[in-house]
Design a protein around this motif. Structure first.
Motif, PDB file in Angstrom:
ATOM      1  N   ASN A  30      -3.973  -1.326  10.529  1.00 33.87           N
ATOM      2  CA  ASN A  30      -5.410  -1.561  10.366  1.00 33.87           C
ATOM      3  C   ASN A  30      -5.809  -2.943  10.878  1.00 33.87           C
ATOM      4  N   LEU A  31      -4.938  -3.926  10.649  1.00 34.95           N
ATOM      5  CA  LEU A  31      -5.233  -5.267  11.150  1.00 34.95           C
ATOM      6  C   LEU A  31      -5.268  -5.270  12.673  1.00 34.95           C
ATOM      7  N   THR A  54     -14.009  -7.348  18.893  1.00 39.29           N
ATOM      8  CA  THR A  54     -13.245  -7.644  17.683  1.00 39.29           C
ATOM      9  C   THR A  54     -14.088  -7.395  16.444  1.00 39.29           C
ATOM     10  N   ILE A  55     -13.408  -6.935  15.394  1.00 36.13           N
ATOM     11  CA  ILE A  55     -14.026  -6.679  14.095  1.00 36.13           C
ATOM     12  C   ILE A  55     -13.488  -7.704  13.106  1.00 36.13           C
ATOM     13  N   GLU A  56     -14.316  -8.139  12.169  1.00 42.85           N
ATOM     14  CA  GLU A  56     -13.906  -9.126  11.170  1.00 42.85           C
ATOM     15  C   GLU A  56     -12.619  -8.666  10.484  1.00 42.85           C
ATOM     16  N   ALA A  57     -11.607  -9.554  10.444  1.00 44.83           N
ATOM     17  CA  ALA A  57     -10.263  -9.156  10.016  1.00 44.83           C
ATOM     18  C   ALA A  57      -9.840  -9.681   8.652  1.00 44.83           C
ATOM     19  N   ASP A  58     -10.692 -10.430   7.945  1.00 44.53           N
ATOM     20  CA  ASP A  58     -10.281 -11.073   6.685  1.00 44.53           C
ATOM     21  C   ASP A  58      -9.728 -10.060   5.682  1.00 44.53           C
ATOM     22  N   THR A  59     -10.436  -8.974   5.492  1.00 45.05           N
ATOM     23  CA  THR A  59     -10.015  -7.961   4.518  1.00 45.05           C
ATOM     24  C   THR A  59      -8.663  -7.370   4.891  1.00 45.05           C
ATOM     25  N   TYR A  60      -8.441  -7.151   6.169  1.00 42.31           N
ATOM     26  CA  TYR A  60      -7.209  -6.510   6.620  1.00 42.31           C
ATOM     27  C   TYR A  60      -6.037  -7.488   6.593  1.00 42.31           C
ATOM     28  N   GLU A  61      -6.295  -8.774   6.822  1.00 45.15           N
ATOM     29  CA  GLU A  61      -5.247  -9.778   6.683  1.00 45.15           C
ATOM     30  C   GLU A  61      -4.804  -9.889   5.225  1.00 45.15           C
ATOM     31  N   ALA A  62      -5.768  -9.813   4.308  1.00 44.45           N
ATOM     32  CA  ALA A  62      -5.436  -9.848   2.878  1.00 44.45           C
ATOM     33  C   ALA A  62      -4.620  -8.623   2.485  1.00 44.45           C
ATOM     34  N   ALA A  63      -4.945  -7.466   3.070  1.00 41.13           N
ATOM     35  CA  ALA A  63      -4.198  -6.244   2.757  1.00 41.13           C
ATOM     36  C   ALA A  63      -2.752  -6.358   3.222  1.00 41.13           C
ATOM     37  N   SER A  69      14.372   5.545  -8.110  1.00 39.60           N
ATOM     38  CA  SER A  69      12.964   5.180  -8.283  1.00 39.60           C
ATOM     39  C   SER A  69      12.655   3.842  -7.611  1.00 39.60           C
ATOM     40  N   ALA A  70      13.585   2.883  -7.739  1.00 35.82           N
ATOM     41  CA  ALA A  70      13.374   1.569  -7.113  1.00 35.82           C
ATOM     42  C   ALA A  70      13.404   1.685  -5.597  1.00 35.82           C
ATOM     43  N   GLN A  71      14.267   2.535  -5.068  1.00 35.08           N
ATOM     44  CA  GLN A  71      14.324   2.748  -3.620  1.00 35.08           C
ATOM     45  C   GLN A  71      13.031   3.392  -3.120  1.00 35.08           C
ATOM     46  N   ALA A  72      12.484   4.348  -3.886  1.00 36.68           N
ATOM     47  CA  ALA A  72      11.234   4.999  -3.502  1.00 36.68           C
ATOM     48  C   ALA A  72      10.072   4.005  -3.508  1.00 36.68           C
ATOM     49  N   GLN A  73      10.055   3.108  -4.514  1.00 35.98           N
ATOM     50  CA  GLN A  73       8.989   2.106  -4.562  1.00 35.98           C
ATOM     51  C   GLN A  73       9.063   1.172  -3.353  1.00 35.98           C
ATOM     52  N   LEU A  74      10.265   0.855  -2.916  1.00 36.21           N
ATOM     53  CA  LEU A  74      10.418  -0.015  -1.747  1.00 36.21           C
ATOM     54  C   LEU A  74       9.911   0.699  -0.492  1.00 36.21           C
ATOM     55  N   LYS A  75      10.250   1.977  -0.334  1.00 38.37           N
ATOM     56  CA  LYS A  75       9.768   2.727   0.812  1.00 38.37           C
ATOM     57  C   LYS A  75       8.248   2.823   0.808  1.00 38.37           C
ATOM     58  N   SER A  76       7.665   3.044  -0.364  1.00 37.67           N
ATOM     59  CA  SER A  76       6.208   3.127  -0.475  1.00 37.67           C
ATOM     60  C   SER A  76       5.559   1.797  -0.078  1.00 37.67           C
ATOM     61  N   ALA A  77       6.156   0.690  -0.520  1.00 37.08           N
ATOM     62  CA  ALA A  77       5.621  -0.628  -0.169  1.00 37.08           C
ATOM     63  C   ALA A  77       5.736  -0.883   1.330  1.00 37.08           C
ATOM     64  N   GLU A  78       6.849  -0.443   1.942  1.00 38.24           N
ATOM     65  CA  GLU A  78       7.015  -0.605   3.387  1.00 38.24           C
ATOM     66  C   GLU A  78       5.989   0.222   4.145  1.00 38.24           C
ATOM     67  N   ALA A  79       5.695   1.429   3.649  1.00 39.21           N
ATOM     68  CA  ALA A  79       4.676   2.264   4.290  1.00 39.21           C
ATOM     69  C   ALA A  79       3.300   1.616   4.183  1.00 39.21           C
ATOM     70  N   SER A  80       3.018   1.025   3.031  1.00 35.52           N
ATOM     71  CA  SER A  80       1.733   0.346   2.859  1.00 35.52           C
ATOM     72  C   SER A  80       1.607  -0.835   3.812  1.00 35.52           C
ATOM     73  N   LEU A  81       2.700  -1.560   4.021  1.00 36.42           N
ATOM     74  CA  LEU A  81       2.674  -2.683   4.956  1.00 36.42           C
ATOM     75  C   LEU A  81       2.432  -2.183   6.382  1.00 36.42           C
ATOM     76  N   ARG A  82       3.059  -1.073   6.737  1.00 34.89           N
ATOM     77  CA  ARG A  82       2.871  -0.528   8.082  1.00 34.89           C
ATOM     78  C   ARG A  82       1.408  -0.143   8.307  1.00 34.89           C
ATOM     79  N   ILE A  83       0.794   0.480   7.298  1.00 33.49           N
ATOM     80  CA  ILE A  83      -0.615   0.864   7.421  1.00 33.49           C
ATOM     81  C   ILE A  83      -1.499  -0.376   7.492  1.00 33.49           C
ATOM     82  N   ALA A  84      -1.170  -1.385   6.667  1.00 30.44           N
ATOM     83  CA  ALA A  84      -1.979  -2.610   6.661  1.00 30.44           C
ATOM     84  C   ALA A  84      -1.887  -3.322   8.015  1.00 30.44           C
ATOM     85  N   ASN A  85      -0.699  -3.385   8.599  1.00 25.38           N
ATOM     86  CA  ASN A  85      -0.550  -4.000   9.925  1.00 25.38           C
ATOM     87  C   ASN A  85      -1.285  -3.202  10.992  1.00 25.38           C
TER      88      ASN A  85
END
Length: 304
Positions: free
Chosen positions: A162-163, A86-95, A144-160
């Motif tokens: 990495n975690l 296991t690798i320290e996960a604090d940074t990735y949990e915050a992400a 534009s609002a729909q695109a921002q939501l998709k971008s945020a969902e993609a960021s969450l997928r990457i963050a999960n």
């Protein structure tokens, strides 16, 4: 006197020659009846047991190593998806929390823009058509609002993702060949951390001589083969002929077949272990030759 002696000797030898019994030099022939049969050809060859795949495992995220599996040592056996270290996960949990917050903001923005769009549509009913544009109906703002939501969902997928990668797992049932990390060590993305051999499936590449290749069936896949170790104790396992490598060796003029056996280390089936690197005998059935006669090998060897 000497002359008489010589004559006596010659006369005695001649009498002995006349008394010898003649020897029958005619060959002795034995006759044995043969019956035509249908004969199953079997080919026996030899090769080395090797893993189906060998992996240089790398870290996919950076961080400090907190702990590692007790079986994650050279010679250890680990199961598929078992946590190796296991690798320290604090940074990735915050992400992950940040990405979730961005999704909430994007959803709120989209809801707000969709509400404004509905108001604009109602107002547009009382206006001339020439004054009603996409901008007035707030279509770009909603997109534009729909695109921002998709971008945020993609960021969450990457963050999960990495975690999840802070727990480094075995990609398959594996034999650990080497481990290159320890507790407290900092690993970076792409850094080699271990060498693993797949023990779910093993392969044996066997040579087939040119005069034997004519007896092999046109379709070789899934032909059952017997794999036997050579040594003080013989271990026998069932294998399957998987494929032909499709080339003829330029030096030996031989073809090569690949035979697979499942679970060579007996993790799932509980059978005897055959270790990688073991030299084994492989035997499998080929074509059936019809209406042939079997001649004892001794007659061929001794040219009788």
């Amino acid at each position: 006197t000497i002359g008489f002696g010589i004559m006596g000797i010659i006369h005695a030898v001649a009498e002995e020659a006349e008394e010898k019994i003649p020897v029958d030099t005619r060959p002795v022939i034995s006759v044995e009846s043969l019956v035509a049969i249908d004969h199953q050809i079997e080919i026996t060859s030899f090769g080395e047991l090797k893993p189906l795949e060998s992996t240089e495992l790398s870290a996919q995220v950076s961080g400090e190593v907190l702990s590692w599996n007790e079986n994650f040592v050279a010679g250890g056996v680990v199961k598929r998806d078992e946590v190796l270290f296991t690798i320290e996960a604090d940074t990735y949990e915050a992400a992950v929390l940040q990405a979730e917050a961005q999704i909430s903001l994007a959803q709120a923005t989209l809801i707000e823009e969709q509400a404004r769009q509905q108001v604009a549509k109602r107002e547009a009913r009382n206006l001339p058509q020439s004054q009603v544009s996409d901008l007035y109906l707030r279509k770009p703002q909603v997109i534009s609002a729909q695109a921002q939501l998709k971008s945020a969902e993609a960021s969450l997928r990457i963050a999960n993702r990495n975690l999840a990668k802070t727990q480094v797992r075995a990609p398959y049932d594996a034999l650990v060949i080497s481990r290159d990390v320890g507790t407290g060590q900092f690993v970076s993305t792409g850094m080699k951390v271990a060498h693993l051999n797949n023990i779910e499936t093993a392969e044996i590449t066997i040579p087939i001589a040119g005069f034997d290749s004519g007896f092999i069936q046109d379709s070789i896949q899934n032909i059952v083969a017997t794999v036997r170790t050579i040594g003080k104790t013989n271990t026998v396992r069932e294998g399957i002929v998987h494929r032909n490598l499709g080339v003829v060796d330029q030096n030996t003029r031989m073809q090569h077949l690949v035979v697979r056996i499942q679970d060579p280390y007996g993790i799932e089936n509980g059978l005897s272990i055959i270790k990688f690197g073991t030299y084994v005998q492989v035997k499998f059935a080929c074509k059936v030759i019809k209406n042939v006669f079997i001649v004892p090998q001794a007659l061929v060897t001794n040219r009788k």
